[in-house]
Design a protein around this motif. Structure first.
Motif, PDB file in Angstrom:
ATOM      1  N   LYS A  83      48.321  -8.801   2.028  1.00  0.00           N
ATOM      2  CA  LYS A  83      47.075  -9.161   1.319  1.00  0.00           C
ATOM      3  C   LYS A  83      47.302 -10.373   0.418  1.00  0.00           C
ATOM      4  CE  LYS A  83      44.669  -4.708   1.193  1.00  0.00           C
ATOM      5  NZ  LYS A  83      44.204  -3.592   0.329  1.00  0.00           N
ATOM      6  N   ARG A  84      48.459 -10.405  -0.235  1.00  0.00           N
ATOM      7  CA  ARG A  84      48.795 -11.556  -1.089  1.00  0.00           C
ATOM      8  C   ARG A  84      48.949 -12.824  -0.254  1.00  0.00           C
ATOM      9  NH1 ARG A  84      53.691  -9.112  -3.830  1.00  0.00           N
ATOM     10  NH2 ARG A  84      52.835  -7.285  -4.855  1.00  0.00           N
ATOM     11  N   ASP A  85      49.589 -12.678   0.909  1.00  0.00           N
ATOM     12  CA  ASP A  85      49.757 -13.837   1.794  1.00  0.00           C
ATOM     13  C   ASP A  85      48.408 -14.407   2.212  1.00  0.00           C
ATOM     14  OD1 ASP A  85      52.495 -13.495   1.694  1.00  0.00           O
ATOM     15  OD2 ASP A  85      52.642 -12.509   3.644  1.00  0.00           O
ATOM     16  N   ILE A  86      47.523 -13.528   2.620  1.00  0.00           N
ATOM     17  CA  ILE A  86      46.196 -13.977   3.079  1.00  0.00           C
ATOM     18  C   ILE A  86      45.482 -14.734   1.972  1.00  0.00           C
ATOM     19  CG2 ILE A  86      43.912 -13.195   3.800  1.00  0.00           C
ATOM     20  CD1 ILE A  86      45.343 -10.847   5.213  1.00  0.00           C
ATOM     21  N   LYS A  87      45.528 -14.187   0.768  1.00  0.00           N
ATOM     22  CA  LYS A  87      44.861 -14.831  -0.373  1.00  0.00           C
ATOM     23  C   LYS A  87      45.463 -16.204  -0.637  1.00  0.00           C
ATOM     24  CE  LYS A  87      43.115 -13.659  -4.937  1.00  0.00           C
ATOM     25  NZ  LYS A  87      43.086 -12.627  -6.007  1.00  0.00           N
ATOM     26  N   ARG A  88      46.787 -16.307  -0.546  1.00  0.00           N
ATOM     27  CA  ARG A  88      47.459 -17.586  -0.800  1.00  0.00           C
ATOM     28  C   ARG A  88      47.112 -18.605   0.280  1.00  0.00           C
ATOM     29  NH1 ARG A  88      52.084 -15.836  -0.723  1.00  0.00           N
ATOM     30  NH2 ARG A  88      53.077 -16.712   1.133  1.00  0.00           N
ATOM     31  N   TYR A  89      47.106 -18.165   1.544  1.00  0.00           N
ATOM     32  CA  TYR A  89      46.785 -19.098   2.632  1.00  0.00           C
ATOM     33  C   TYR A  89      45.326 -19.559   2.548  1.00  0.00           C
ATOM     34  CZ  TYR A  89      51.083 -17.127   4.661  1.00  0.00           C
ATOM     35  OH  TYR A  89      52.367 -16.693   4.871  1.00  0.00           O
ATOM     36  N   GLU A  90      44.460 -18.691   2.075  1.00  0.00           N
ATOM     37  CA  GLU A  90      43.053 -19.072   1.902  1.00  0.00           C
ATOM     38  C   GLU A  90      42.900 -20.084   0.769  1.00  0.00           C
ATOM     39  OE1 GLU A  90      40.718 -15.027   3.412  1.00  0.00           O
ATOM     40  OE2 GLU A  90      41.277 -15.242   1.296  1.00  0.00           O
ATOM     41  N   ASN A  91      43.605 -19.839  -0.333  1.00  0.00           N
ATOM     42  CA  ASN A  91      43.476 -20.719  -1.510  1.00  0.00           C
ATOM     43  C   ASN A  91      44.137 -22.071  -1.291  1.00  0.00           C
ATOM     44  OD1 ASN A  91      42.087 -18.733  -2.895  1.00  0.00           O
ATOM     45  ND2 ASN A  91      43.899 -17.953  -3.955  1.00  0.00           N
TER      46      ASN A  91
END
Length: 253
Positions: A83-91
């Protein structure tokens, strides 16, 4: 429950009527792909190992590592980190093909992973743990055909992965290997047979199916990329992840 003190694990297993061997002879019925009869015989060997070994007493503290609950906790950590990875890749915007794949595919795998965890806990997970601890259940850890077989006796090659854990995990290891090899097995029927042999309740069947349905290979490749565990470039990571996605098996839930 065994009250005797044992010098090492090998001595304990031999006292239980387990035969420790250096190798197995070549046998036609153990060639891949395994027949249904060989698979059932393997489940019987695993169940017999459990019946013979469970109940070793607290006098033998340190003889076995306790892995009870560790795998499910690891599954939960995988979810949080992805979930953290997804948020970082989105940002920060996806920097390569691997990160683009995560943004495209990870939500589907997260949904499956969270469903598996939810079913595990809603299905009386803590009661299964309590049973395992009360009975001092022992798992072999590696239950594939290259490590345990049964003829007149239960024969084992490598005992280094033996630990305290829920007996369900030994069949999860065995059936998980078959699932990874895309064995055309009725996995639900095999799970039911194992639980019959072990005299386990329906909650154990559901637990095994949920663990085997968790997208662990997808999660592992995300972790390898996250920590740079392999000397692959971004394209190689993406290629490996695509292979996992293409070979992904249907859920057993």
């Amino acid at each position: 429950m065994s009250k005797k003190y044992y010098r090492d694990l090998k001595e304990y297993l031999i006292s239980c009527g387990i035969n420790i061997v250096e190798s197995f002879p070549e046998e036609e019925n153990y060639k891949e792909p395994l027949s249904f009869d060989t698979i059932i015989n393997q489940l019987e060997a695993i169940a017999e190992f459990h019946k013979k070994t469970m109940g070793i007493s607290g006098l033998n503290v340190g003889l076995l590592e306790n892995n009870t609950g560790k795998k499910i906790e690891r599954f939960k950590v995988y979810i949080k980190k992805l979930k953290r990875d997804i948020k970082r890749y989105e940002n920060e915007k996806a920097k390569n093909r691997f990160e683009e794949l995560i943004l495209q595919k990870a939500p589907e795998y997260l949904d499956r992973a969270e469903k598996c965890i939810r079913i595990i806990y809603d299905n009386g997970y803590y009661k299964l743990i309590e049973r395992s601890m009360k009975r001092n259940e022992v798992c072999l850890g590696n239950t594939y055909i290259d490590n345990i077989r049964k003829n007149e006796m239960v024969n084992i090659r490598d005992i280094r992965k033996c630990c305290y854990n829920m007996v369900e995990f030994d069949t999860i290891h065995f059936l998980g290997k078959l699932k990874k090899r895309h064995n055309k097995l009725d996995f639900k029927a095999a799970i039911s047979e194992f639980c019959r042999l072990e005299e386990l309740p329906l909650s154990s069947e559901i637990f095994i199916r949920a663990v085997l349905s968790y997208p662990v290979e997808f999660m592992k490749y995300c972790e390898r990329y996250r920590y740079g565990k392999k000397e692959w470039n971004e394209d190689e990571y993406a290629k490996k992840l695509l292979g996992v996605i293409e070979k992904d098996d249907d859920s057993l839930l």
